[in-house]
Design a protein around this motif. Structure first.
Motif, PDB file in Angstrom:
ATOM      1  N   PRO A 101       0.819  -1.221   0.000  1.00 32.15           N
ATOM      2  CA  PRO A 101       0.000   0.000   0.000  1.00 32.15           C
ATOM      3  C   PRO A 101       0.849   1.265   0.000  1.00 32.15           C
ATOM      4  N   PHE A 102       2.006   1.219   0.644  1.00 33.91           N
ATOM      5  CA  PHE A 102       2.874   2.395   0.664  1.00 33.91           C
ATOM      6  C   PHE A 102       3.297   2.766  -0.753  1.00 33.91           C
ATOM      7  N   ALA A 103       3.809   1.796  -1.496  1.00 35.66           N
ATOM      8  CA  ALA A 103       4.298   2.055  -2.853  1.00 35.66           C
ATOM      9  C   ALA A 103       3.179   2.539  -3.769  1.00 35.66           C
ATOM     10  N   SER A 104       2.032   1.885  -3.723  1.00 35.60           N
ATOM     11  CA  SER A 104       0.939   2.274  -4.615  1.00 35.60           C
ATOM     12  C   SER A 104       0.413   3.669  -4.266  1.00 35.60           C
ATOM     13  N   THR A 105       0.337   3.973  -2.967  1.00 32.55           N
ATOM     14  CA  THR A 105      -0.130   5.303  -2.546  1.00 32.55           C
ATOM     15  C   THR A 105       0.825   6.388  -3.029  1.00 32.55           C
ATOM     16  N   LEU A 106       2.119   6.160  -2.845  1.00 33.43           N
ATOM     17  CA  LEU A 106       3.106   7.157  -3.241  1.00 33.43           C
ATOM     18  C   LEU A 106       3.131   7.336  -4.753  1.00 33.43           C
ATOM     19  N   GLN A 117       7.951  16.684  -0.823  1.00 31.54           N
ATOM     20  CA  GLN A 117       6.862  16.862   0.136  1.00 31.54           C
ATOM     21  C   GLN A 117       5.889  15.686   0.106  1.00 31.54           C
ATOM     22  N   LEU A 118       5.636  15.162  -1.078  1.00 24.85           N
ATOM     23  CA  LEU A 118       4.742  14.007  -1.209  1.00 24.85           C
ATOM     24  C   LEU A 118       5.353  12.763  -0.578  1.00 24.85           C
ATOM     25  N   VAL A 119       6.650  12.574  -0.774  1.00 29.15           N
ATOM     26  CA  VAL A 119       7.335  11.410  -0.210  1.00 29.15           C
ATOM     27  C   VAL A 119       7.333  11.481   1.311  1.00 29.15           C
ATOM     28  N   LYS A 120       7.668  12.633   1.858  1.00 33.18           N
ATOM     29  CA  LYS A 120       7.701  12.782   3.315  1.00 33.18           C
ATOM     30  C   LYS A 120       6.318  12.552   3.927  1.00 33.18           C
ATOM     31  N   LYS A 121       5.300  13.083   3.277  1.00 33.65           N
ATOM     32  CA  LYS A 121       3.932  12.908   3.772  1.00 33.65           C
ATOM     33  C   LYS A 121       3.549  11.439   3.799  1.00 33.65           C
ATOM     34  N   THR A 122       3.872  10.720   2.735  1.00 27.18           N
ATOM     35  CA  THR A 122       3.506   9.306   2.654  1.00 27.18           C
ATOM     36  C   THR A 122       4.324   8.463   3.641  1.00 27.18           C
ATOM     37  N   CYS A 123       5.592   8.786   3.805  1.00 28.86           N
ATOM     38  CA  CYS A 123       6.424   8.068   4.779  1.00 28.86           C
ATOM     39  C   CYS A 123       5.866   8.239   6.189  1.00 28.86           C
ATOM     40  N   LYS A 124       5.444   9.453   6.508  1.00 33.45           N
ATOM     41  CA  LYS A 124       4.894   9.705   7.836  1.00 33.45           C
ATOM     42  C   LYS A 124       3.612   8.912   8.061  1.00 33.45           C
ATOM     43  N   GLU A 125       2.758   8.826   7.042  1.00 30.92           N
ATOM     44  CA  GLU A 125       1.484   8.105   7.170  1.00 30.92           C
ATOM     45  C   GLU A 125       1.701   6.614   7.373  1.00 30.92           C
ATOM     46  N   PHE A 126       2.720   6.052   6.705  1.00 28.69           N
ATOM     47  CA  PHE A 126       2.958   4.610   6.773  1.00 28.69           C
ATOM     48  C   PHE A 126       4.102   4.239   7.718  1.00 28.69           C
ATOM     49  N   ASN A 127       4.576   5.209   8.479  1.00 30.09           N
ATOM     50  CA  ASN A 127       5.627   4.979   9.459  1.00 30.09           C
ATOM     51  C   ASN A 127       6.877   4.359   8.818  1.00 30.09           C
ATOM     52  N   VAL A 128       7.265   4.918   7.696  1.00 27.02           N
ATOM     53  CA  VAL A 128       8.472   4.476   6.992  1.00 27.02           C
ATOM     54  C   VAL A 128       9.566   5.508   7.244  1.00 27.02           C
ATOM     55  N   ALA A 129      10.743   5.041   7.636  1.00 30.81           N
ATOM     56  CA  ALA A 129      11.847   5.952   7.965  1.00 30.81           C
ATOM     57  C   ALA A 129      12.296   6.743   6.738  1.00 30.81           C
ATOM     58  N   TYR A 130      12.594   8.015   6.959  1.00 34.23           N
ATOM     59  CA  TYR A 130      13.071   8.914   5.901  1.00 34.23           C
ATOM     60  C   TYR A 130      14.364   9.536   6.404  1.00 34.23           C
ATOM     61  N   ILE A 131      15.477   9.242   5.731  1.00 39.92           N
ATOM     62  CA  ILE A 131      16.795   9.681   6.201  1.00 39.92           C
ATOM     63  C   ILE A 131      17.186  10.986   5.526  1.00 39.92           C
ATOM     64  N   GLU A 132      17.514  11.983   6.338  1.00 37.51           N
ATOM     65  CA  GLU A 132      17.889  13.274   5.773  1.00 37.51           C
ATOM     66  C   GLU A 132      18.818  14.013   6.728  1.00 37.51           C
ATOM     67  N   HIS A 133      19.873  14.620   6.173  1.00 41.97           N
ATOM     68  CA  HIS A 133      20.766  15.483   6.931  1.00 41.97           C
ATOM     69  C   HIS A 133      20.471  16.937   6.554  1.00 41.97           C
ATOM     70  N   ARG A 134      20.430  17.791   7.560  1.00 45.21           N
ATOM     71  CA  ARG A 134      20.035  19.180   7.336  1.00 45.21           C
ATOM     72  C   ARG A 134      21.009  19.910   6.423  1.00 45.21           C
ATOM     73  N   THR A 135      22.296  19.635   6.586  1.00 44.81           N
ATOM     74  CA  THR A 135      23.305  20.308   5.767  1.00 44.81           C
ATOM     75  C   THR A 135      24.255  19.291   5.156  1.00 44.81           C
ATOM     76  N   MET A 136      25.007  19.741   4.171  1.00 41.73           N
ATOM     77  CA  MET A 136      26.023  18.894   3.555  1.00 41.73           C
ATOM     78  C   MET A 136      27.129  18.567   4.559  1.00 41.73           C
ATOM     79  N   GLY A 137      27.429  19.520   5.423  1.00 43.98           N
ATOM     80  CA  GLY A 137      28.443  19.302   6.448  1.00 43.98           C
ATOM     81  C   GLY A 137      28.057  18.201   7.408  1.00 43.98           C
ATOM     82  N   HIS A 138      26.800  18.174   7.843  1.00 45.84           N
ATOM     83  CA  HIS A 138      26.329  17.120   8.744  1.00 45.84           C
ATOM     84  C   HIS A 138      26.441  15.748   8.071  1.00 45.84           C
ATOM     85  N   ALA A 139      26.062  15.682   6.800  1.00 50.61           N
ATOM     86  CA  ALA A 139      26.143  14.422   6.064  1.00 50.61           C
ATOM     87  C   ALA A 139      27.595  13.969   5.914  1.00 50.61           C
TER      88      ALA A 139
END
Length: 379
Positions: free
Chosen positions: A36-41, A343-365
């Motif tokens: 359902p996650f993949a089809s919704t997204l 924005q669509l990916v983040k919204k769908t990940c939040k709804e299906f409790n799927v982890a979304y990996i992101e670093h705020r800056t290039m330096g942090h990454a």
């Protein structure tokens, strides 16, 4: 399955298209039940393009940027050959030329290689062949990147992009004595990666017929043999022979080395920040079933990270590759659309409790990557 019925922006459809090409793929597969996650997204992304009545490929902004990058490359090259300047300025221009080569790869070649630069196939092909203009081989790149890397991201033995000589990138790779010092020599390997790619790795693939150590041998069409040798001879002529004849062998070789190292460092670092950081996973298939536990879209989210997505400068220079998550989910969508898709990916990940990996800056990454390779070198 009839390929003509596939939706244009579906990541799964993209993967299947390449799967059915004349390549032997691994028996490794992903879970396919209850997605359902993949089809919704997918539906949300398709609806976005339908609602806005826009193409999922590049637009005028991308074409203007590409023209600017190409003109800049030619201008830098000619300036280095024919304008008398102080040595330190020439060195700086060589650095800028190398960075410019990398941005051409990120923005033009990469989009063309994924058929997302334009709706016109011939324009995609031209933009993809900018890699050959820089000494690489798009024929090899499409097999190694589009097929192996995008299908089996971070899977040991199948994603050849994580097989880096003298580096241990994840726990499934054996630890050797010299890996203890990889935190100290990583920048050397990253720096020479572009030169090694053009002058060694392409030839290794050409003569072995393999995209990686564990890959199957492929038969290369006659046309590609001709293009390969024309590319390598052209590279030697444009970047070595002409400069040597124009400015002398020592300035020419030093300039080539500076530009090559600058380009290689940019290319390597951007890849590592997207896939080889602390939070990304390196899944292994079940030994009995040959299946990876996650379905394909969730696998991409667990093995890929975004960084500095709020920086317009970073996004402009990297061709949206800081939105690596969206790129891996929908590789046939141009990067000009990634901020909206994000924005669509983040919204769908939040709804299906799927982890979304992101670093705020290039330096942090970048720091996360350094900590990762340091720990892998220690144990």
């Amino acid at each position: 399955m009839p390929l003509s019925g596939l939706k244009p922006v579906s990541s799964e459809n993209y993967r299947i298209i390449y799967f059915f090409q004349d390549y032997h793929m691994s028996k490794i597969s992903f879970q396919s039940n209850n997605k359902p996650f993949a089809s919704t997204l997918r539906n949300r992304v398709n609806d976005y393009f339908k609602t806005h009545n826009i193409s999922n490929t590049g637009n005028r902004k991308l074409y203007i940027k590409s023209l600017v990058l190409l003109i800049t490359a030619v201008s830098l090259y000619l300036t280095l050959l024919f304008v008398s300047l102080p040595a330190w300025i020439l060195c700086l221009l060589c650095v800028l030329l190398g960075v410019n080569f990398a941005t051409i790869g990120f923005n033009i070649m990469h989009e063309g290689g994924h058929q997302s630069f334009s709706k016109k196939a011939w324009l995609n092909n031209i933009s993809a062949y900018t890699l050959n203009m820089l000494g690489g081989t798009i024929y090899f790149w499409k097999q190694k990147h589009n097929i192996s890397h995008h299908t089996y991201t971070n899977v040991d033995g199948l994603d050849h992009d994580i097989d880096i000589k003298f580096m241990r990138m994840h726990t499934e790779q054996p630890r050797k004595w010299f890996h203890r010092f990889q935190f100290a020599y990583w920048f050397v390997l990253y720096g020479i990666s572009y030169i090694a790619w053009v002058l060694f790795q392409d030839f290794e693939k050409y003569f072995t017929g393999k995209m990686g150590v564990k890959a199957d041998r492929k038969t290369m069409p006659v046309r590609e043999h001709v293009i390969f040798w024309a590319t390598k001879l052209g590279y030697a002529g444009v970047y070595l022979i002409i400069p040597i004849l124009t400015v002398g062998w020592l300035p020419a070789l030093l300039g080539w080395l500076i530009a090559g190292v600058s380009c290689g460092f940019c290319l390597a670092v951007v890849f590592q920040l997207a896939h080889v950081v602390e939070a990304t996973q390196f899944p292994a298939a079940d030994a009995d079933t040959g299946k990876i536990e996650q379905e394909w879209m969730v696998h991409q989210l667990s093995t890929t990270a975004n960084f500095a997505t709020r920086s317009r400068i970073v996004s402009w220079l990297l061709g949206g590759l800081n939105f690596q998550v969206e790129h891996h989910l929908f590789p046939r969508i141009s990067h000009v659309h990634y901020p909206a898709i994000n924005q669509l990916v983040k919204k769908t990940c939040k709804e299906f409790n799927v982890a979304y990996i992101e670093h705020r800056t290039m330096g942090h990454a970048f720091l996360s990557h350094l900590r990762h390779i340091y720990q892998l070198g220690r144990g």
